[in-house]
Motif scaffolding. Structure first.
Motif, PDB file in Angstrom:
ATOM      1  N   VAL A  72       8.817  39.702 -38.663  1.00 43.08           N
ATOM      2  CA  VAL A  72       9.723  39.239 -39.727  1.00 43.08           C
ATOM      3  C   VAL A  72       9.628  37.720 -39.871  1.00 43.08           C
ATOM      4  O   VAL A  72       9.536  37.195 -40.988  1.00 43.08           O
ATOM      5  N   GLN A  73       9.617  37.034 -38.728  1.00 41.08           N
ATOM      6  CA  GLN A  73       9.536  35.559 -38.799  1.00 41.08           C
ATOM      7  C   GLN A  73       8.235  35.121 -39.470  1.00 41.08           C
ATOM      8  O   GLN A  73       8.220  34.209 -40.298  1.00 41.08           O
ATOM      9  N   ALA A  74       7.140  35.794 -39.117  1.00 37.45           N
ATOM     10  CA  ALA A  74       5.839  35.430 -39.713  1.00 37.45           C
ATOM     11  C   ALA A  74       5.842  35.711 -41.215  1.00 37.45           C
ATOM     12  O   ALA A  74       5.309  34.933 -42.006  1.00 37.45           O
ATOM     13  N   CYS A  75       6.467  36.822 -41.604  1.00 34.85           N
ATOM     14  CA  CYS A  75       6.553  37.139 -43.041  1.00 34.85           C
ATOM     15  C   CYS A  75       7.335  36.050 -43.766  1.00 34.85           C
ATOM     16  O   CYS A  75       6.963  35.634 -44.865  1.00 34.85           O
ATOM     17  N   ARG A  76       8.416  35.614 -43.139  1.00 32.66           N
ATOM     18  CA  ARG A  76       9.208  34.528 -43.768  1.00 32.66           C
ATOM     19  C   ARG A  76       8.350  33.279 -43.919  1.00 32.66           C
ATOM     20  O   ARG A  76       8.369  32.630 -44.963  1.00 32.66           O
ATOM     21  N   ARG A  77       7.606  32.955 -42.861  1.00 29.77           N
ATOM     22  CA  ARG A  77       6.771  31.742 -42.901  1.00 29.77           C
ATOM     23  C   ARG A  77       5.740  31.791 -44.023  1.00 29.77           C
ATOM     24  O   ARG A  77       5.429  30.783 -44.626  1.00 29.77           O
ATOM     25  N   HIS A  78       5.200  32.989 -44.286  1.00 26.09           N
ATOM     26  CA  HIS A  78       4.081  33.085 -45.227  1.00 26.09           C
ATOM     27  C   HIS A  78       4.464  33.698 -46.576  1.00 26.09           C
ATOM     28  O   HIS A  78       3.597  34.072 -47.355  1.00 26.09           O
ATOM     29  N   GLY A  79       5.771  33.808 -46.823  1.00 24.34           N
ATOM     30  CA  GLY A  79       6.215  34.323 -48.122  1.00 24.34           C
ATOM     31  C   GLY A  79       5.774  35.756 -48.377  1.00 24.34           C
ATOM     32  O   GLY A  79       5.431  36.125 -49.496  1.00 24.34           O
ATOM     33  N   MET A  80       5.771  36.557 -47.323  1.00 25.00           N
ATOM     34  CA  MET A  80       5.380  37.962 -47.455  1.00 25.00           C
ATOM     35  C   MET A  80       6.635  38.830 -47.398  1.00 25.00           C
ATOM     36  O   MET A  80       7.510  38.600 -46.564  1.00 25.00           O
TER      37      MET A  80
END
Ligand code: FHN
Length: 477
Positions: free
Chosen positions: A144-152
Motif C-alpha cells: 500500500v505504501q509503495a502504491c501511494r508513493r507511485h500513484g498506483m
C-alpha cells in the motif's frame, strides 16, 4: 460573481447526502476504473513455497495456490511450512513499478487467499505473515505504501468464505486425484464427501458462522480501518457457504467507503457488486453489454507461483487480449504469481515489459475508451468520445492483403493518423463505406493503431442489460 458562488455552494450541497458524506453516482464511482482499463492481479502467499510440487509430485490439476486443498496437505503440516515463508527479496516498489511500466493503473493483491494465510498483521488470526513467520514484515502495508508513493491504485482480494487453515472456513471438495497419488486416496475422498470438502478434523472445529465472525469480518474491519480511505477495489471470491445475512454484514462494513469498487463474488445473486468477473477468457460481446466488467487472466497457467510453468502467454497474446477487451468495453486484470522469495518470474517480467513498450506508444487507444460495437475480422475497433466527436482506434492484428480497411456507417473522418508517429493516413469514402489505406509503416509496427478522428460522435448505442447474467466462478465445486 454572487451567482457563481451560489451555484458552487448548491452543487456542493447536492453532492452531499444527509449525513454529510459524498454521494457518488455509479458512473462517477467507476470513472477511474474505466479510464484505467488495465490492472495487475497478484496471487501470492506461502503456497509459493511449494511451487506446485508436493511429495515430489507435480500437482495434477488446478492453480498452484490450491496445492493445500488438491494435495490434501494436513493443516498442521501446511501451517508449519507457512511459518518458514521468508520472501526476503520482495520489493514492493519494484512490483509497483513493474506494473506501472507495463501501463497498468491498478493492482489487486491477495491479502488472504483460500489457504487462510493473511499477508498482513491480524489480531483475528495468528496465521499471518507478521505473527506466524520469522520474516515478520507486513507485505500488505509495504505494498500500500509503495502504491501511494507511485500513484498506483490498490485493491484487495480477500477470500471471505473459503479458508482451509482457520477452523470453520469453507472447503471446496476436490478429488484426491487432482493432487498427488496418495495411497490413502479412497479414505480421504470418503472423508471429504462426509465433511463438505474438509480433509482435516482441525477444519471442522468451528462452524462457518463462527469462522466468519471470528476471522473474515474482523480481518476485513482491520483492512478497512487501516486502508479503507484510499482503497480502490475489493475482490471477493468463491462465495460458497456464505449466507445473505453474513454478506450483508460484510457489505455494511463498506458503507463508510463509497469509493470502493466491489466485484460480483461476495454472494450471489443478491449482492451483485459493481462489476462482472469473467475469468480466463474474453466474453462474448452480447454477454457484456450494459454492464461493467473485467476479465481476470493468468500470464501463465496458474494464479499462484508454478515452478514448472510452461505455458507463458506472449506479449502479442496479451496485447490482442487487452485491445479486444477494450473494444468490448471491459478491463483486463492480468495475474502474476511471485515465487517464494518474492520475485516475479522472469518470463512474466519480460512479457510485461514488452506490453509496456507497446502501451507507451499506443496506450491512448486503450485508456478511457468504450465499446465500439464494431468488430471486424482484421483487429479491434476501440471508441473514445470527446465532448463533440468520437475517435475510432483501429488496432490491426492482421494486415489486409489489399491494404484497405473498410468500415460501414461511421461519421465522416476529420483526420486519420498512424498513432505510432502521427503520420497521415489516407481515407476515402465509397458507397457509404469508409476506406482506410493501411500505410506501409504499419508493416514495421507490432499491432499498429490507426486513429480516426471523426467529425461527429458515433451514435449512442442502445444496450441490453446483462445485470442478471453471471460468469461461472471456477473451482467452487
Ligand atoms: O479459486 C480461485 C482461484 O484460486 C483464483 O483466486 C481465482 C481468481 O479469480 N478465483 C478463484 C476461482 O475462480
Amino acid at each position: 460573481m454572487k451567482k457563481t458562488l451560489f451555484a458552487a455552494v448548491l452543487a456542493l450541497l447536492l453532492s452531499l447526502n444527509t449525513f454529510g458524506q459524498n454521494v457518488l453516482t455509479q458512473d462517477e464511482k467507476m470513472q477511474w476504473w474505466n479510464e484505467a482499463k488495465f490492472g495487475l492481479f497478484v496471487h501470492w502467499g506461502p503456497y509459493s513455497l511449494y511451487g506446485g510440487v508436493y511429495n515430489g509430485f507435480q500437482q495434477a490439476r488446478g492453480g498452484c495456490e490450491w496445492i493445500m486443498n488438491r494435495c490434501k496437505i494436513p493443516v498442521s503440516e501446511y501451517r508449519a511450512k507457512a511459518s518458514t515463508f521468508s520472501p526476503v527479496e520482495f520489493d514492493a516498489d519494484k512490483l509497483v513499478l513493474m506494473a506501472k511500466d507495463a501501463g497498468m493503473k491498478y493492482i489487486v493483491f491477495t491479502t488472504k487467499h483460500h489457504d487462510g494465510f493473511a499477508m498482513f498483521q491480524s489480531d483475528a488470526s495468528e496465521f499471518n505473515i507478521v505473527d506466524y513467520t520469522h520474516f515478520g514484515r507486513d507485505i500488505v502495508d509495504e505494498l500500500v505504501q509503495a502504491c501511494r508513493r507511485h500513484g498506483m491504485k490498490i485493491g484487495f482480494y480477500y477470500s471471505q468464505s473459503q479458508d482451509w487453515c482457520n477452523a470453520g472456513g469453507a472447503t471446496a471438495r476436490k478429488d484426491m486425484k487432482e493432487g498427488w497419488p496418495n495411497p490413502d486416496s479412497t479414505y480421504i475422498n470418503a472423508f471429504t464427501k462426509a465433511h463438505r470438502g474438509a480433509w482435516d478434523y482441525r477444519q471442522l472445529e468451528k462452524t462457518f458462522d463462527a469462522y466468519f465472525h471470528d476471522v473474515a469480518l474482523p480481518q476485513m474491519k482491520e483492512l478497512l480501518s487501516r486502508y479503507g480511505k484510499d482503497l480502490a477495489v475489493i475482490f471477493f471470491d468463491t462465495p460458497m457457504s456464505i449466507t445473505d445475512a453474513q454478506a450483508q454484514e460484510m457489505k455494511d462494513l463498506l458503507k463508510d467507503f463509497p469509493q470502493i469498487i466491489v466485484n460480483d463474488r461476495l454472494k450471489r445473486p443478491n449482492y451483485p457488486g459493481d462489476y462482472k468477473t469473467p475469468e480466463g477468457r474474453i466474453p462474448e460481446v452480447k454477454d457484456v453489454e450494459g454492464v461493467w466488467w473485467e476479465t481476470c487472466m493468468n500470464i501463465g497457467s496458474s494464479w499462484g507461483y508454478k515452478s514448472w510453468e510452461n505455458k507463458w502467454k506472449s506479449s502479442d497474446e496479451i496485447i490482442r487480449t487487452l485491445t479486444t477487451i477494450a473494444a468490448r468495453g471491459g478491463n483486463l486484470l492480468l495475474n502474476v504469481g511471485p515465487d517464494a522469495l518474492g520475485n516475479v518470474p522472469a518470463e512474466a517480467r519480460t512479457c510485461l515489459k514488452e506490453v509496456g513498450d507497446w502501451m507507451r506508444v499506443n496506450g491512448e487507444a486503450v485508456y478511457g475508451t468504450q465499446r465500439s460495437g464494431i468488430h471486424p475480422e482484421w483487429g479491434a475497433v476501440i471508441r473514445k468520445d470527446g465532448p463533440r466527436n468520437s475517435c475510432c482506434y483501429l488496432c490491426l492484428y492482421d494486415l489486409p492483403e489489399d491494404g484497405i480497411l473498410a468500415l460501414e456507417g461511421i461519421p465522416a473522418v476529420r483526420k486519420a493518423t498512424l498513432l505510432a508517429d502521427g503520420s497521415p493516413v489516407k481515407v476515402s469514402v465509397r458507397k457509404g463505406r469508409t476506406l482506410v489505406t493501411v500505410p506501409e509503416a504499419c508493416a514495421r509496427e507490432k499491432f499498429p493503431v490507426i486513429k480516426l478522428e471523426l467529425k461527429r460522435k458515433l451514435p449512442k448505442e442502445t444496450l441490453l442489460s446483462n445485470a442478471d447474467l453471471y460468469f461461472k466462478i471456477a473451482d467452487t465445486d
